[in-house]
Design a protein around this motif. Structure first.
Motif, PDB file in Angstrom:
ATOM      1  N   GLU A 145      82.472 118.612  35.603  1.00  0.00           N
ATOM      2  CA  GLU A 145      83.555 118.279  34.692  1.00  0.00           C
ATOM      3  C   GLU A 145      84.889 118.841  35.173  1.00  0.00           C
ATOM      4  N   SER A 146      84.873 119.976  35.816  1.00  0.00           N
ATOM      5  CA  SER A 146      86.111 120.577  36.302  1.00  0.00           C
ATOM      6  C   SER A 146      86.451 120.145  37.721  1.00  0.00           C
ATOM      7  N   SER A 147      85.565 119.409  38.345  1.00  0.00           N
ATOM      8  CA  SER A 147      85.782 118.953  39.723  1.00  0.00           C
ATOM      9  C   SER A 147      85.261 117.528  39.855  1.00  0.00           C
ATOM     10  N   PRO A 148      86.118 116.528  39.641  1.00  0.00           N
ATOM     11  CA  PRO A 148      85.678 115.134  39.621  1.00  0.00           C
ATOM     12  C   PRO A 148      84.963 114.718  40.900  1.00  0.00           C
ATOM     13  N   LEU A 149      84.038 113.793  40.759  1.00  0.00           N
ATOM     14  CA  LEU A 149      83.317 113.266  41.906  1.00  0.00           C
ATOM     15  C   LEU A 149      84.241 112.411  42.772  1.00  0.00           C
ATOM     16  N   PRO A 150      83.960 112.339  44.068  1.00  0.00           N
ATOM     17  CA  PRO A 150      84.753 111.454  44.933  1.00  0.00           C
ATOM     18  C   PRO A 150      84.541 109.999  44.533  1.00  0.00           C
ATOM     19  N   SER A 151      85.539 109.190  44.749  1.00  0.00           N
ATOM     20  CA  SER A 151      85.456 107.776  44.379  1.00  0.00           C
ATOM     21  C   SER A 151      86.384 106.963  45.261  1.00  0.00           C
ATOM     22  N   ILE A 152      86.195 105.658  45.237  1.00  0.00           N
ATOM     23  CA  ILE A 152      87.097 104.719  45.909  1.00  0.00           C
ATOM     24  C   ILE A 152      87.556 103.703  44.871  1.00  0.00           C
ATOM     25  N   ASN A 153      88.834 103.660  44.627  1.00  0.00           N
ATOM     26  CA  ASN A 153      89.410 102.722  43.662  1.00  0.00           C
ATOM     27  C   ASN A 153      90.270 101.709  44.399  1.00  0.00           C
ATOM     28  N   ILE A 154      89.900 100.451  44.268  1.00  0.00           N
ATOM     29  CA  ILE A 154      90.554  99.362  45.004  1.00  0.00           C
ATOM     30  C   ILE A 154      91.263  98.448  44.016  1.00  0.00           C
ATOM     31  N   LEU A 155      92.476  98.058  44.355  1.00  0.00           N
ATOM     32  CA  LEU A 155      93.236  97.100  43.553  1.00  0.00           C
ATOM     33  C   LEU A 155      93.507  95.870  44.398  1.00  0.00           C
ATOM     34  N   ASP A 156      93.051  94.716  43.936  1.00  0.00           N
ATOM     35  CA  ASP A 156      93.342  93.445  44.593  1.00  0.00           C
ATOM     36  C   ASP A 156      94.282  92.652  43.694  1.00  0.00           C
ATOM     37  N   VAL A 157      95.522  92.514  44.128  1.00  0.00           N
ATOM     38  CA  VAL A 157      96.563  91.879  43.321  1.00  0.00           C
ATOM     39  C   VAL A 157      96.668  90.399  43.684  1.00  0.00           C
ATOM     40  N   ALA A 158      96.949  89.576  42.677  1.00  0.00           N
ATOM     41  CA  ALA A 158      97.050  88.126  42.841  1.00  0.00           C
ATOM     42  C   ALA A 158      95.723  87.548  43.327  1.00  0.00           C
ATOM     43  N   GLY A 159      94.634  88.200  42.928  1.00  0.00           N
ATOM     44  CA  GLY A 159      93.304  87.775  43.386  1.00  0.00           C
ATOM     45  C   GLY A 159      92.452  87.208  42.282  1.00  0.00           C
ATOM     46  N   GLY A 160      93.075  86.472  41.365  1.00  0.00           N
ATOM     47  CA  GLY A 160      92.421  86.050  40.134  1.00  0.00           C
ATOM     48  C   GLY A 160      91.067  85.407  40.272  1.00  0.00           C
ATOM     49  N   THR A 161      90.867  84.538  41.271  1.00  0.00           N
ATOM     50  CA  THR A 161      89.580  83.850  41.392  1.00  0.00           C
ATOM     51  C   THR A 161      88.497  84.734  42.002  1.00  0.00           C
ATOM     52  N   GLY A 162      88.865  85.923  42.460  1.00  0.00           N
ATOM     53  CA  GLY A 162      87.869  86.882  42.929  1.00  0.00           C
ATOM     54  C   GLY A 162      87.443  86.718  44.370  1.00  0.00           C
ATOM     55  N   ASP A 163      88.061  85.827  45.112  1.00  0.00           N
ATOM     56  CA  ASP A 163      87.596  85.523  46.463  1.00  0.00           C
ATOM     57  C   ASP A 163      87.598  86.754  47.372  1.00  0.00           C
ATOM     58  N   VAL A 164      88.652  87.552  47.315  1.00  0.00           N
ATOM     59  CA  VAL A 164      88.726  88.764  48.127  1.00  0.00           C
ATOM     60  C   VAL A 164      87.905  89.883  47.496  1.00  0.00           C
ATOM     61  N   ALA A 165      88.007  90.035  46.189  1.00  0.00           N
ATOM     62  CA  ALA A 165      87.270  91.098  45.491  1.00  0.00           C
ATOM     63  C   ALA A 165      85.769  90.983  45.716  1.00  0.00           C
ATOM     64  N   PHE A 166      85.233  89.769  45.732  1.00  0.00           N
ATOM     65  CA  PHE A 166      83.801  89.593  45.958  1.00  0.00           C
ATOM     66  C   PHE A 166      83.393  90.090  47.339  1.00  0.00           C
ATOM     67  N   ARG A 167      84.272  89.936  48.315  1.00  0.00           N
ATOM     68  CA  ARG A 167      83.991  90.462  49.647  1.00  0.00           C
ATOM     69  C   ARG A 167      83.895  91.992  49.616  1.00  0.00           C
ATOM     70  N   PHE A 168      84.745  92.620  48.828  1.00  0.00           N
ATOM     71  CA  PHE A 168      84.680  94.075  48.695  1.00  0.00           C
ATOM     72  C   PHE A 168      83.395  94.499  47.987  1.00  0.00           C
ATOM     73  N   ILE A 169      83.042  93.781  46.937  1.00  0.00           N
ATOM     74  CA  ILE A 169      81.815  94.091  46.196  1.00  0.00           C
ATOM     75  C   ILE A 169      80.602  94.001  47.107  1.00  0.00           C
ATOM     76  N   ASP A 170      80.548  92.961  47.919  1.00  0.00           N
ATOM     77  CA  ASP A 170      79.415  92.779  48.830  1.00  0.00           C
ATOM     78  C   ASP A 170      79.417  93.837  49.925  1.00  0.00           C
ATOM     79  N   ALA A 171      80.582  94.100  50.519  1.00  0.00           N
ATOM     80  CA  ALA A 171      80.659  95.069  51.615  1.00  0.00           C
ATOM     81  C   ALA A 171      80.271  96.465  51.162  1.00  0.00           C
ATOM     82  N   ALA A 172      80.633  96.810  49.926  1.00  0.00           N
ATOM     83  CA  ALA A 172      80.372  98.156  49.407  1.00  0.00           C
ATOM     84  C   ALA A 172      78.991  98.309  48.795  1.00  0.00           C
ATOM     85  N   GLY A 173      78.231  97.223  48.728  1.00  0.00           N
ATOM     86  CA  GLY A 173      76.886  97.304  48.155  1.00  0.00           C
ATOM     87  C   GLY A 173      76.885  97.590  46.673  1.00  0.00           C
TER      88      GLY A 173
END
Length: 356
Positions: A145-173
């Motif tokens: 609680e006093s030391s947050p876990l590491p994370s990766i936060n990605i923002l895909d802008v103007a990506g409404g249909t998800g075409d790029v975001a889905f590639r990130f989801i797949d690549a990251a498992g």
């Protein structure tokens, strides 16, 4: 909301007859197709220097928007009207957008987006972050609680249909990770100003991955927002991507500054965008294809010539490679580079937010 007609891929003969009747030289189109096939998708990388074939930018960049008007394609419109006009375009093409990208680029947009995703190195990074988080859970226990876990936060802008975001989801498992309990350490947020594009993207995400990715592990989010004034806190994201969206923003400089704001120190910015072909002969051939063929395909497939005419014109009005590089530097990004693909038809610009 107006419903879109059912789309089906027209036959080659039908497209040939229809576009041919509009005065397109099929000899030129065949030459363009041969050129596209002969050019490797990833052609040239430019680091800190400028391209010899594109006009270099010296000193500070002039403001992207000045005065009371700006461009909407080749038309000057009041600054206050561009956003609504762009929104109308993408509401019109939302359902057919990915199909049209296939037809407009002969499928190359998929390779360009694949390379964008590959440039992030997300697969290896996601694995490392999850392993460290698992180790920390065992080692630290209640002290987390006093030391947050590491994370990766990605923002895909103007990506409404998800075409790029889905590639990130797949690549990251993320799909495999969603099968276990708890929130994922990798999070992809799709932000788009157009609600219709987001609706299409979220529907596709649920059809493709099921509900747990969005509702349980929270690996994927869809948020409506303006690239110029993003609805996120300062220093939220590790990676910001925008594919084929920056040229549609009213004030590119403002969008770049806000991208810099929401990135964490050391965060990375990547922009995939149509650019300028430096070879004059190939540029003329590409122009002929763009202005004659693409709007006609839009008319045939989506019954919407005007929207695709705008998309073509918006490409020609956008910055060339060196101009965008300079604007990124003016916004505060460091180590800015760009990589031309397919002869400069598109380019990926990348930069980093300084650590301090």
């Amino acid at each position: 909301m107006m419903s879109m007609p059912h789309l089906r891929r027209p036959s080659t003969a039908f497209v040939r007859r229809s576009i041919g009747s509009d005065g397109v030289s099929w000899k030129h189109l065949s030459a363009l197709k041969s050129w596209i096939r002969s050019v490797t998708p990833i052609q040239t990388s430019h680091a800190r220097g400028t391209s010899r074939t594109l006009s270099s930018v010296s000193g500070g960049s002039s403001p992207y928007v000045s005065g009371s008007t700006t461009h909407f394609g080749y038309t000057d419109v009041p600054i206050t009207e561009k956003e609504s006009k762009v929104r109308e375009v993408f509401e019109s093409v939302a359902e057919s957008y990915d199909v049209m990208n296939d037809l407009m680029s002969a499928g190359l947009h998929r390779l360009w987006k694949d390379e964008l995703a590959s440039m992030t190195g997300l697969g290896a990074a996601a694995g490392a972050v999850r392993r460290e988080a698992a180790r920390r859970r065992v080692a630290d226990g209640d002290a987390l609680e006093s030391s947050p876990l590491p994370s990766i936060n990605i923002l895909d802008v103007a990506g409404g249909t998800g075409d790029v975001a889905f590639r990130f989801i797949d690549a990251a498992g993320c799909v495999e990770r969603a099968r276990s309990s708890g929130r994922d350490e990798v999070s992809v947020t799709v932000c788009d100003i157009n609600g219709e594009m987001l609706r299409v993207g979220e529907r596709r995400a649920r059809e493709r991955y099921g509900n747990s990715l969005l509702d349980d592990s929270e690996s994927l989010h869809f948020v409506q927002g303006d690239a110029q004034t993003l609805p996120f806190e300062d220093e939220t994201f590790d990676l910001y991507t925008i594919a084929f969206g920056l040229r549609n923003v009213t004030d590119v400089d403002k969008a770049l500054r806000d991208a810099h704001r929401v990135l964490k120190p050391g965060g990375r910015y990547l922009c995939l965008e149509f650019s300028h072909v430096p070879n004059p002969a190939l540029s003329a051939l590409y122009d002929a294809y763009s202005f004659k063929v693409i709007p006609t395909i839009g008319d045939i497939v989506a019954h919407d010539r005007d929207s695709y005419q705008y998309l073509v014109e918006s490409i020609r009005k956008f910055c060339n490679q060196d101009e965008l590089k300079k604007r990124m530097e003016d916004a505060g990004f460091e180590n800015v580079t760009y990589t031309n693909m397919t002869g400069g038809i598109v380019a990926v610009h990348g930069g980093w937010k300084p650590l301090a």
